[in-house]
Design a protein around this motif. Sequence first.
Motif, PDB file in Angstrom:
ATOM      1  N   ILE A  63      -5.132  -1.406   2.265  1.00 22.53           N
ATOM      2  CA  ILE A  63      -4.367  -1.176   1.034  1.00 22.53           C
ATOM      3  C   ILE A  63      -4.340   0.297   0.645  1.00 22.53           C
ATOM      4  CG2 ILE A  63      -4.839  -3.465   0.091  1.00 22.53           C
ATOM      5  CD1 ILE A  63      -6.942  -2.033  -1.734  1.00 22.53           C
ATOM      6  N   ASN A  64      -3.368   0.628  -0.188  1.00 21.04           N
ATOM      7  CA  ASN A  64      -3.304   1.899  -0.902  1.00 21.04           C
ATOM      8  C   ASN A  64      -3.182   1.569  -2.379  1.00 21.04           C
ATOM      9  OD1 ASN A  64      -3.303   3.593   1.389  1.00 21.04           O
ATOM     10  ND2 ASN A  64      -1.112   3.285   1.652  1.00 21.04           N
ATOM     11  N   LEU A  65      -3.861   2.340  -3.219  1.00 21.77           N
ATOM     12  CA  LEU A  65      -3.693   2.195  -4.663  1.00 21.77           C
ATOM     13  C   LEU A  65      -2.535   3.082  -5.076  1.00 21.77           C
ATOM     14  CD1 LEU A  65      -7.377   2.329  -5.949  1.00 21.77           C
ATOM     15  CD2 LEU A  65      -5.933   0.327  -5.607  1.00 21.77           C
ATOM     16  N   ARG A  66      -1.657   2.538  -5.887  1.00 22.34           N
ATOM     17  CA  ARG A  66      -0.483   3.277  -6.369  1.00 22.34           C
ATOM     18  C   ARG A  66      -0.496   3.281  -7.886  1.00 22.34           C
ATOM     19  NH1 ARG A  66       0.146   5.896  -2.205  1.00 22.34           N
ATOM     20  NH2 ARG A  66       1.242   5.024  -0.448  1.00 22.34           N
ATOM     21  N   GLY A  67      -0.099   4.397  -8.479  1.00 21.80           N
ATOM     22  CA  GLY A  67      -0.014   4.502  -9.924  1.00 21.80           C
ATOM     23  C   GLY A  67       1.301   5.165 -10.311  1.00 21.80           C
ATOM     24  N   ARG A  68       1.870   4.756 -11.438  1.00 18.44           N
ATOM     25  CA  ARG A  68       3.122   5.371 -11.878  1.00 18.44           C
ATOM     26  C   ARG A  68       3.143   5.471 -13.395  1.00 18.44           C
ATOM     27  NH1 ARG A  68       3.826   0.531  -9.902  1.00 18.44           N
ATOM     28  NH2 ARG A  68       4.896  -1.082 -11.069  1.00 18.44           N
ATOM     29  N   GLU A  69       3.930   6.400 -13.833  1.00 19.03           N
ATOM     30  CA  GLU A  69       4.075   6.678 -15.250  1.00 19.03           C
ATOM     31  C   GLU A  69       5.464   6.230 -15.692  1.00 19.03           C
ATOM     32  OE1 GLU A  69       2.716  10.623 -17.116  1.00 19.03           O
ATOM     33  OE2 GLU A  69       4.854  10.880 -16.742  1.00 19.03           O
ATOM     34  N   PHE A  80       0.955   2.355 -15.014  1.00 15.57           N
ATOM     35  CA  PHE A  80       0.828   1.106 -14.278  1.00 15.57           C
ATOM     36  C   PHE A  80       0.196   1.371 -12.921  1.00 15.57           C
ATOM     37  CE2 PHE A  80       4.373   0.687 -17.163  1.00 15.57           C
ATOM     38  CZ  PHE A  80       4.133  -0.536 -17.763  1.00 15.57           C
ATOM     39  N   ASN A  81      -0.655   0.457 -12.506  1.00 12.41           N
ATOM     40  CA  ASN A  81      -1.279   0.534 -11.189  1.00 12.41           C
ATOM     41  C   ASN A  81      -0.806  -0.635 -10.343  1.00 12.41           C
ATOM     42  OD1 ASN A  81      -2.897   2.753 -11.959  1.00 12.41           O
ATOM     43  ND2 ASN A  81      -4.388   1.358 -12.867  1.00 12.41           N
ATOM     44  N   SER A  82      -0.790  -0.429  -9.041  1.00  8.43           N
ATOM     45  CA  SER A  82      -0.499  -1.522  -8.121  1.00  8.43           C
ATOM     46  C   SER A  82      -1.327  -1.334  -6.859  1.00  8.43           C
ATOM     47  CB  SER A  82       0.996  -1.594  -7.785  1.00  8.43           C
ATOM     48  OG  SER A  82       1.418  -0.422  -7.145  1.00  8.43           O
ATOM     49  N   ILE A  83      -1.530  -2.431  -6.184  1.00  5.66           N
ATOM     50  CA  ILE A  83      -2.244  -2.425  -4.905  1.00  5.66           C
ATOM     51  C   ILE A  83      -1.212  -2.761  -3.844  1.00  5.66           C
ATOM     52  CG2 ILE A  83      -4.082  -3.481  -3.556  1.00  5.66           C
ATOM     53  CD1 ILE A  83      -5.400  -4.249  -6.250  1.00  5.66           C
ATOM     54  N   GLN A  84      -0.989  -1.820  -2.943  1.00  4.23           N
ATOM     55  CA  GLN A  84       0.068  -1.988  -1.944  1.00  4.23           C
ATOM     56  C   GLN A  84      -0.551  -2.139  -0.552  1.00  4.23           C
ATOM     57  OE1 GLN A  84       3.254   1.115  -0.953  1.00  4.23           O
ATOM     58  NE2 GLN A  84       4.012   0.041  -2.751  1.00  4.23           N
ATOM     59  N   GLY A  85      -0.232  -3.260   0.096  1.00  4.18           N
ATOM     60  CA  GLY A  85      -0.739  -3.519   1.438  1.00  4.18           C
ATOM     61  C   GLY A  85       0.152  -2.890   2.494  1.00  4.18           C
ATOM     62  N   TRP A  86      -0.464  -2.435   3.574  1.00  2.00           N
ATOM     63  CA  TRP A  86       0.316  -1.872   4.676  1.00  2.00           C
ATOM     64  C   TRP A  86      -0.098  -2.448   6.030  1.00  2.00           C
ATOM     65  CZ3 TRP A  86      -2.674   1.106   8.039  1.00  2.00           C
ATOM     66  CH2 TRP A  86      -3.882   1.592   7.533  1.00  2.00           C
ATOM     67  N   ARG A  87      -1.194  -3.217   6.045  1.00  2.00           N
ATOM     68  CA  ARG A  87      -1.600  -3.919   7.274  1.00  2.00           C
ATOM     69  C   ARG A  87      -2.410  -5.137   6.862  1.00  2.00           C
ATOM     70  NH1 ARG A  87      -4.844  -0.520  11.380  1.00  2.00           N
ATOM     71  NH2 ARG A  87      -6.484  -0.749   9.833  1.00  2.00           N
TER      72      ARG A  87
END
Length: 125
Positions: A63-69, A80-87
Amino acid sequence: MEVQGRIKMIGETQTFGSNGFRKREVVVTTEEQYPQHIMVEFVQDKTDLLNSYNVGQQVKISINLRGREWVNPQGETKYFNSIQGWRIEALQTEASEGNLPPVPPTDAFEPASNLKEDDHDDLPF
């Protein structure tokens, strides 16, 4: 980073906007003293990675942690935060991994050749 656990839910692929942005969510329940239900999203071409997985399967997700404004119409800034899978990969359960050492075949032991009928064994039974 990685998340390990058992798949609790796999969502359908969703498509958003005119550019065809795709997203698919999976929930993994960790197996620890206090299990957590972690929602991981896969986006664009990574949504297809979930096609070969099923509910109940043990997996490890990279995973990668993603954040946005985002600034709402009232001018307030929100984050906001999200957990994004890549494998994603399947984990083997202990029963199917074969963690037990292999048992040698019975012909791997040499038969005792120095036994005599008169010898008394000292076995207690």
